[in-house]
Design an enzyme around this catalytic site. Structure first.
Site, short mmCIF file in Angstrom:
data_model
loop_
_atom_site.label_atom_id
_atom_site.label_comp_id
_atom_site.label_asym_id
_atom_site.label_seq_id
_atom_site.Cartn_x
_atom_site.Cartn_y
_atom_site.Cartn_z
CG HIS B 57 -1.63 -1.30 1.41
ND1 HIS B 57 -2.46 -1.68 0.51
CD2 HIS B 57 -1.75 -2.20 2.36
CE1 HIS B 57 -3.29 -2.71 0.73
NE2 HIS B 57 -2.80 -2.85 1.90
CG HIS B 219 -6.16 -5.96 0.81
ND1 HIS B 219 -7.05 -5.53 1.84
CD2 HIS B 219 -4.89 -5.86 1.40
CE1 HIS B 219 -6.49 -5.00 2.98
NE2 HIS B 219 -5.26 -5.15 2.51
#
Lengths: 332, 332
Positions: B57, B219
Site C-alpha cells: 500500500h 487488496h
C-alpha cells in the site's frame, strides 16, 4: 481503453480544471491558454522560470509551479509540444522585470516552439534566456529528438535553478547554474509495459509478456534494445553502467539520485530499485547526498522507471537543499 | 509477472532496505523486525503513534513516519497483517513516557494482532490505546473484515492525530481527536484492473476489457458490483452518492478531500476525477477546505482510485493545516 476520463479530446482541459480545484492557493490559469502560473505571478524582482511540454508526464510540469521552483508550466496536448503562443503568454505573465529563463526538454518540437516564443517575447522587450535539458544517455537521436532527450533529470534543473532565482539572482546567474546542472546530469530508463495516449485509444507499442525495453523514452520512443525480463539488480546494473560511464561519475563523487516511476510501477518496486542503485554506487565509492524516489516525470500509465544522477558541488547542494513549496515538490 | 523485483519472497525486506537508503535522516529500522520508526524515536514527552498493515500500500504506512504524523510503521508481508511481535517491538520503541496510540485499519487480522501486541505492551506497563479506522462505505463486511474496511482515509487519521500528539497532548486527547476523524470520515473506491501479489505470481482476480469493479477493497476484495466502463463523471457520481449519503455530508459542510490513486492510474486522470468530485460537491453546496490528489494508499499496481471525504470543524482544520515532514507527506 480503460481510463478515468470523460472524453479523449478533453483530457488536458479537464485535468487543468482538476488541478486548479486541488491547488487554489498555489496556482492560477492564464485566460484562453493551457498555462498554469503561480498564484502570485509575476513575482517582482525575481527571474521567472518557464517550463512545460506535452501533457502525460504529470506531476511534470504544472506540479512544480510554486515557491522555489517554476513560475509557469505550459501544457501541450498529450505527448505534444505546447504552442509558441502558449509559451509567449507564459513568458509575459511571469516576467517580474528581471527576465525569464526557459527550461526546455530536448525534443525537436519543444525546442522550436519555445525558441519561437522567446523571439516573440524579445520583440516586446522582455529579456529571455533558455537552457535545453538532454539528460538521457540511452540514445543519441530518437523519434522526436536531434541529440539526447530530456527526461526526469529536468526536475533537478527546476529545483536548483528555481532556488537560485528565488534568492534574487540575475538571469545570467540562473542560466549559468541551470547549465551547470545539465552538464552534470545523466539519466536512463526502461519499461515493462507501454502506455495508451487517450486520443489514440490503443498502446503506442507492444512488448511480449516476458520482454522489457531498455533505454525507452518518456513517450514510448524506442530505446537501445529489447530483452527478456531479468532481476531488478540486473536491470539497475545495466542502466547504471551506461549512466556512470557517461559523465563519468568517479570515485568519491557526491550525487543526488532520483529513482523515478514512469506511472504504473509500485513505489515498493522503486524502493527495491533504489536499494540496487545504492549498492551499485557503494561499489563505485560514489556517495549519495540526497535521494528522491517516486513519480516525478511519468509517461501516463507506463510501467517502468528511470534513474537520474546529478554530480553535486557545494553550490548545487545548497540550492538542492533550499526549501520549496509546490503542489508536487515540497521541502521544509 | 513483470515486476521490478529480485525475489518474490524478499520484496518487503528489500523494499525496507531501499526505503532506508532513501530517507536516512527520517527513518531507522528496528533490529530483526520489519518496523520503521522515526530517526529520533522515542520522542520524550510525546504520545507515540503506531500504525502499519500489510505491505503493498506504499507510501502507506512507512512513508508517513516523521514529524507531525506517525512514530512507527509495522510492515507485514504483502497484503498480510504484521505480527503481534512486530507491533509489540514498535510500541516499545516509540513510547516516550506518555503512552502509545495504535491506528489500525479494520481488517480482522490487523485488529487481532495489534490488540495482542497492546496486551503484551500493557504487561510491560506501557499505556496503550487504539482506534480502528473503518472509512470504506462500499460494503458492510468483506473477505478479510468484520464491519467496514479501513482504506485511504486512514491517512487523515495519521495526519490529524499526529498533529495533536506533536502539540504535546495526552494519550486520551490524541485518541479522542482520532475518533472524531474516524466518525466524520467516509471513503469508497473502484478499480479498472487487478494487481498481482509478487508471491502469487498472477492477478488476484480478472476484469473484462470493458468492465470495472465498484467498491473494491485495497487488496482486491470484491466490492458492491461490476459494471461496464463509463465516464469519469458517472463513476465519480456513483461513488459520491454513496459517500455523501452515508455520513451524511450536508449543505454548507466543510470537508477535506482526498482523491487517491490505487497504483497505475495516471495523475492526469486523478485530476479529472478531482474536477468531477468538486463539481459534484458544488452541486450539493459542500465546501472543500483542502484537497489531496495523488497516491496515498495504493494496492500495488492496481488501476483505480478512491475518494475520501472528511467533515471538518475548526479543531480538525487547524490540525490538518499543521506542518508535517515525513517522506511521503510534507506540509510547510
Amino acid at each position: 481503453m480503460k481510463k478515468l476520463i470523460n472524453n479523449p479530446e478533453e483530457v488536458v482541459k479537464e485535468m487543468v480544471t482538476g488541478l486548479l480545484y486541488a491547488y487554489p492557493t498555489y496556482l492560477k490559469k492564464l485566460d484562453n491558454v493551457d498555462v498554469v502560473v503561480r498564484k502570485t505571478s509575476p513575482v517582482e524582482g525575481k527571474v521567472g522560470l518557464v517550463s512545460g511540454g506535452g501533457s502525460g508526464h504529470e506531476p511534470a510540469h504544472a506540479g512544480y509551479v510554486g515557491k522555489g521552483m517554476l513560475d509557469a508550466a505550459c501544457l501541450g496536448a498529450v505527448f505534444t509540444s505546447p504552442t509558441p503562443d502558449q509559451i509567449y503568454e507564459a513568458i509575459k505573465a511571469v516576467d517580474g522585470g528581471k527576465g525569464v529563463l526557459l527550461i526546455i526538454k530536448n525534443y525537436t518540437g519543444d525546442v522550436m516552439n519555445f525558441e519561437m516564443a522567446k523571439e516573440m517575447a524579445e520583440m516586446d522587450g522582455i529579456k529571455v534566456s533558455e537552457v535545453i535539458v538532454n539528460d538521457d544517455v540511452a540514445v543519441e537521436n530518437s523519434t522526436y529528438t536531434q541529440g539526447r532527450r530530456g527526461i526526469a533529470g529536468t526536475v533537478f534543473v527546476h529545483k536548483i535553478a528555481g532556488a537560485k532565482a528565488e534568492e534574487g539572482a540575475e538571469l545570467e546567474e540562473v542560466k549559468e547554474v541551470a547549465e551547470k546542472v545539465i552538464k552534470n546530469l545523466r539519466s536512463m530508463g526502461m519499461a515493462f509495459t507501454p502506455c495508451t495516449v487517450p486520443a489514440a485509444g490503443k498502446p503506442s507499442f507492444t512488448l511480449d509478456e516476458d520482454e522489457i525495453e531498455i533505454g525507452i523514452g518518456i513517450h514510448g520512443e524506442p530505446g537501445t534494445h529489447r530483452e527478456k525480463i531479468k532481476s531488478a539488480k540486473e536491470i539497475v546494473a545495466e542502466l547504471m553502467d551506461k549512466i556512470v560511464a557517461d559523465l563519468p561519475f568517479n570515485d568519491a563523487d557526491e550525487v543526488a539520485l532520483m529513482v523515478n516511476g514512469l506511472g504504473a510501477t509500485p513505489l515498493s518496486e522503486l524502493f527495491i530499485a533504489n536499494k540496487e542503485v545504492n549498492e551499485y554506487l557503494v561499489g563505485k565509492n560514489i556517495n549519495v547526498y540526497k535521494t528522491f524516489v517516486g513519480e516525478y516525470m511519468t509517461s501516463l500509465e507506463m510501467s517502468g522507471f528511470s534513474i537520474t544522477l546529478l554530480k553535486l558541488d557545494e553550490e548545487l547542494k545548497a540550492l538542492l537543499d533550499a526549501s520549496a513549496d509546490t503542489p508536487a515538490f515540497k521541502q521544509l
